[in-house]
Design a protein around this motif. Structure first.
Motif, PDB file in Angstrom:
ATOM      1  N   VAL B  28       0.851  -1.199   0.000  1.00 23.23           N
ATOM      2  CA  VAL B  28       0.000   0.000   0.000  1.00 23.23           C
ATOM      3  C   VAL B  28       0.884   1.246   0.000  1.00 23.23           C
ATOM      4  O   VAL B  28       0.639   2.208  -0.742  1.00 23.23           O
ATOM      5  N   ILE B 219     -17.489  -4.446  -0.480  1.00 22.27           N
ATOM      6  CA  ILE B 219     -16.049  -4.477  -0.776  1.00 22.27           C
ATOM      7  C   ILE B 219     -15.786  -5.437  -1.938  1.00 22.27           C
ATOM      8  O   ILE B 219     -15.041  -5.125  -2.873  1.00 22.27           O
ATOM      9  N   GLN B 223     -14.716  -4.838  -6.360  1.00 27.59           N
ATOM     10  CA  GLN B 223     -13.505  -5.455  -6.903  1.00 27.59           C
ATOM     11  C   GLN B 223     -13.782  -6.559  -7.896  1.00 27.59           C
ATOM     12  O   GLN B 223     -12.933  -7.396  -8.142  1.00 27.59           O
ATOM     13  N   ASN B 244     -11.783  -1.334 -11.254  1.00 24.28           N
ATOM     14  CA  ASN B 244     -10.842  -2.400 -10.935  1.00 24.28           C
ATOM     15  C   ASN B 244     -10.193  -2.962 -12.203  1.00 24.28           C
ATOM     16  O   ASN B 244      -8.987  -3.211 -12.261  1.00 24.28           O
ATOM     17  N   ALA B 264      -5.496   3.131  -8.400  1.00 25.77           N
ATOM     18  CA  ALA B 264      -5.655   2.180  -7.296  1.00 25.77           C
ATOM     19  C   ALA B 264      -5.902   2.930  -5.992  1.00 25.77           C
ATOM     20  O   ALA B 264      -6.729   2.519  -5.171  1.00 25.77           O
ATOM     21  N   PHE B 268      -9.115   2.521  -3.602  1.00 28.18           N
ATOM     22  CA  PHE B 268      -8.909   2.257  -2.179  1.00 28.18           C
ATOM     23  C   PHE B 268      -9.665   3.290  -1.341  1.00 28.18           C
ATOM     24  O   PHE B 268     -10.419   2.947  -0.417  1.00 28.18           O
ATOM     25  N   ILE B 271     -13.469   2.696  -1.465  1.00 22.40           N
ATOM     26  CA  ILE B 271     -13.915   1.565  -0.653  1.00 22.40           C
ATOM     27  C   ILE B 271     -13.859   1.925   0.828  1.00 22.40           C
ATOM     28  O   ILE B 271     -14.778   1.647   1.592  1.00 22.40           O
ATOM     29  N   LEU B 272     -12.767   2.597   1.216  1.00 22.97           N
ATOM     30  CA  LEU B 272     -12.617   3.015   2.610  1.00 22.97           C
ATOM     31  C   LEU B 272     -13.764   3.930   3.023  1.00 22.97           C
ATOM     32  O   LEU B 272     -14.390   3.750   4.075  1.00 22.97           O
TER      33      LEU B 272
END
Lengths: 268, 291
Positions: B28, B219, B223, B244, B264, B268, B271-272
């Motif tokens: 990450v 989640i 994806q 994705n 990406a 991220f 989604i967070l």
């Protein structure tokens, strides 16, 4: 709701659930000409082994072998390392335990594709593309999900037994091996199945890291069947059958573990 | 003594700590770093600061992918969740053979998504596939499904719904079985209809389960990859090009790693954000603990 209505709905659902599987079997045993001259939901008489022969000739079985090897190694790795970590989280007090555990849980939110880019760059730097090490490394040390599952289970086991063992001088390894693990068979079984399914089905990482024949796995090989000329559905369904069959067998043998795993992870 | 205990714990944790660090946290951090560079695979990286992010803001393709992604999540999650709840209610009844049906509905969960993507492609085949053959039997001229910009995304969504509804049903079933029967008895004595009982007892008490199922499924939906890869490859046109998949193509087909890393980071963050919103929503609503 009346009973006949319930059975009606459940049966329709069951048919929708199973139909794709049925179609795989039916199509695999048809010849190319049967495929377009029969209704998709009717079997070919007599069944033909042509698709399976062609599949075997394409080297597919080697890739299935690779998948089986990968799955076995990852499952053993996951069970081993996850057990240690989960034991520490469930039963030991150490500085930073809560913070670390939350970190583990948070990593479950990281999208797959986010980590794939740097992992590929790392493996490329280390010349591990198209190697077994590259294929296995990201998963072999266990997953946060597995650790979460095992920790939840360990916490349901009463501590009295351990305390007694400890008074008799048993160390943490003995306690884990002699007391906790024998009591944890259902949870270990669950974890083994989940890991087996995930490893067997994994696609994105193998696609990126193992395009070469030496480490290519079945899912990647199936995806390339898609590119075969003229949409050869017989061959594709034969490949799917070989990939799906072992998981169905595993499911039928262990389905009560899976149902139990849900109760386990179900937020308690 | 205390130090020794700490040491044993860390020793037990070491392999997994190394794994989480090397294969999750470090990546990450690397993605965040790489997103600040212009880096195509064979070139050496050049630091460009926020240039990739500025490019993101003006990229119509990325905006399109975001919309497709959100649309896909909205197509899958409500249907998948409602079907799972209904199935769980049915399978929570005392009728013969429920155990058989419970197990049967979970079978698709284990199916290899890549293989099932192919199977469904064959079902959706416009001329000879099972679906259109069946529709023609009842006198309907079916669409070209995966070759049609309108129907391709719902077709992929249907596969996901097929694959995960039964698995989600198990969670709801476990949740339903945790609700004390006395609550229903009391409500029935007060003359509450089954619908009222469902709305005022079942749904609120399923909140923890709902939370878990929604968070994990959302989640997952953000994806979607494997089925999409074999069913449509983002097409026809870019009608199924979810974020994705665009990230994958940008990184591993165009080898534009800097820009793919910025995308990406966007995925991220998205989604967070959605997960945190769900946590907040459910924290406010779940006032009692049934365990």
């Amino acid at each position: 709701m009346k009973k006949p209505a319930i059975y009606g709905v459940l049966s329709v659902g069951a048919f929708l659930t199973l139909f794709p599987y049925l179609l795989v079997v039916l199509t695999t045993f048809k010849t190319r000409s049967d495929l377009y001259s029969t209704k998709p939901w009717l079997p070919a008489v007599p069944p033909s082994l042509d698709s399976l022969h062609r599949l075997a000739d394409s080297g597919f079985l080697t890739y299935v072998g690779h998948t089986a090897l990968m799955t076995a190694v990852l499952t053993v790795g996951q069970l081993t390392f996850t057990t240690f970590a989960a034991y520490a989280f469930a039963r030991m007090e150490f500085r930073g335990r809560e913070v670390l555990f939350w970190c583990y849980l948070a990593t479950m939110m990281v999208p797959n594709v986010v980590t794939m880019i740097p992992l590929f760059l790392i493996m490329r730097q280390l010349h591990l593309v198209n190697t077994w090490f590259g294929l296995l490394a990201p998963y072999i040390l266990g997953t946060p999900y597995g650790i979460f599952l095992m920790r939840q289970f360990f916490r349901t086991i009463p501590t009295d037994l351990e305390d007694a063992a400890r008074i008799d001088g048993a160390g943490p390894l003995t306690v884990l091996w002699r007391i906790l693990l024998p009591l944890s068979r259902p949870a270990l079984g669950t974890l083994a199945i989940i890991t087996t399914v995930q490893s067997w089905n994994n696609f994105l990482w193998p696609l990126i890291i193992s395009s070469g024949d030496d480490t290519k796995v079945a899912t990647v090989a199936i995806a390339t069947l898609r590119q075969s000329i003229g949409g050869d559905y017989n061959l594709m369904m034969a490949g799917s059958l070989v990939a799906l069959f072992p998981m169905v067998v595993i499911f039928l043998s262990f389905q009560r573990f899976i149902v139990r795993s849900v109760v386990l992870t179900g937020l308690k | 003594m205390r130090n020794r205990r700490n040491l044993t714990a860390y020793a037990f944790l070491l392999p997994s700590l190394f794994g989480v660090f090397a294969f999750l946290l470090l990546p990450v951090a690397i993605v965040a770093g790489v997103s600040l560079f212009h880096w195509e695979l064979l070139d050496s990286p050049t630091f460009t600061g926020l240039a990739n992010y500025r490019r993101l803001v003006h990229d119509g393709g990325v905006r399109h992918s975001l919309l497709v992604t959100v649309f896909y999540v909205l197509l899958t999650i409500p249907v998948q969740t409602i079907l799972a709840v209904v199935l769980a209610l049915l399978l929570n009844q005392r009728v013969r053979g429920v155990k058989f049906f419970r197990a049967l509905y979970v079978v698709p969960w284990m199916a290899t998504p890549i293989a099932m993507g192919l199977v469904w492609s064959w079902i959706f085949d416009p001329a000879n596939g099972a679906l259109n053959k069946f529709l023609s039997v009842v006198g309907i001229d079916g669409p070209a499904w995966l070759n049609d910009t309108t129907f391709a995304l719902p077709a992929v969504a249907a596969v996901q719904i097929w694959q995960y509804t039964g698995y989600n049903m198990l969670f709801f079933l476990a949740g339903l079985q945790g609700i004390p029967a006395e609550l229903y008895d009391a409500a029935a004595t007060d003359g509450a209809s089954p619908l009222r009982q469902f709305v005022h007892i079942t749904l609120p008490l399923l909140n923890p389960t709902m939370f878990f199922v929604l968070v994990t499924n959302v989640i997952g939906s953000f994806q979607v990859f494997d089925t999409l890869y074999v069913m449509t490859e983002g097409g026809p046109g870019d009608s199924t090009e979810v974020l994705n998949f665009r990230i994958f193509q940008t990184a591993f087909q165009q080898f534009d790693f800097g820009y793919a890393s910025a995308m990406a980071m966007l995925l991220f963050a998205l989604i967070l954000l959605i997960t945190l919103l769900q946590v907040r929503y459910f924290n406010r609503r779940t006032t009692y603990d049934i365990s």
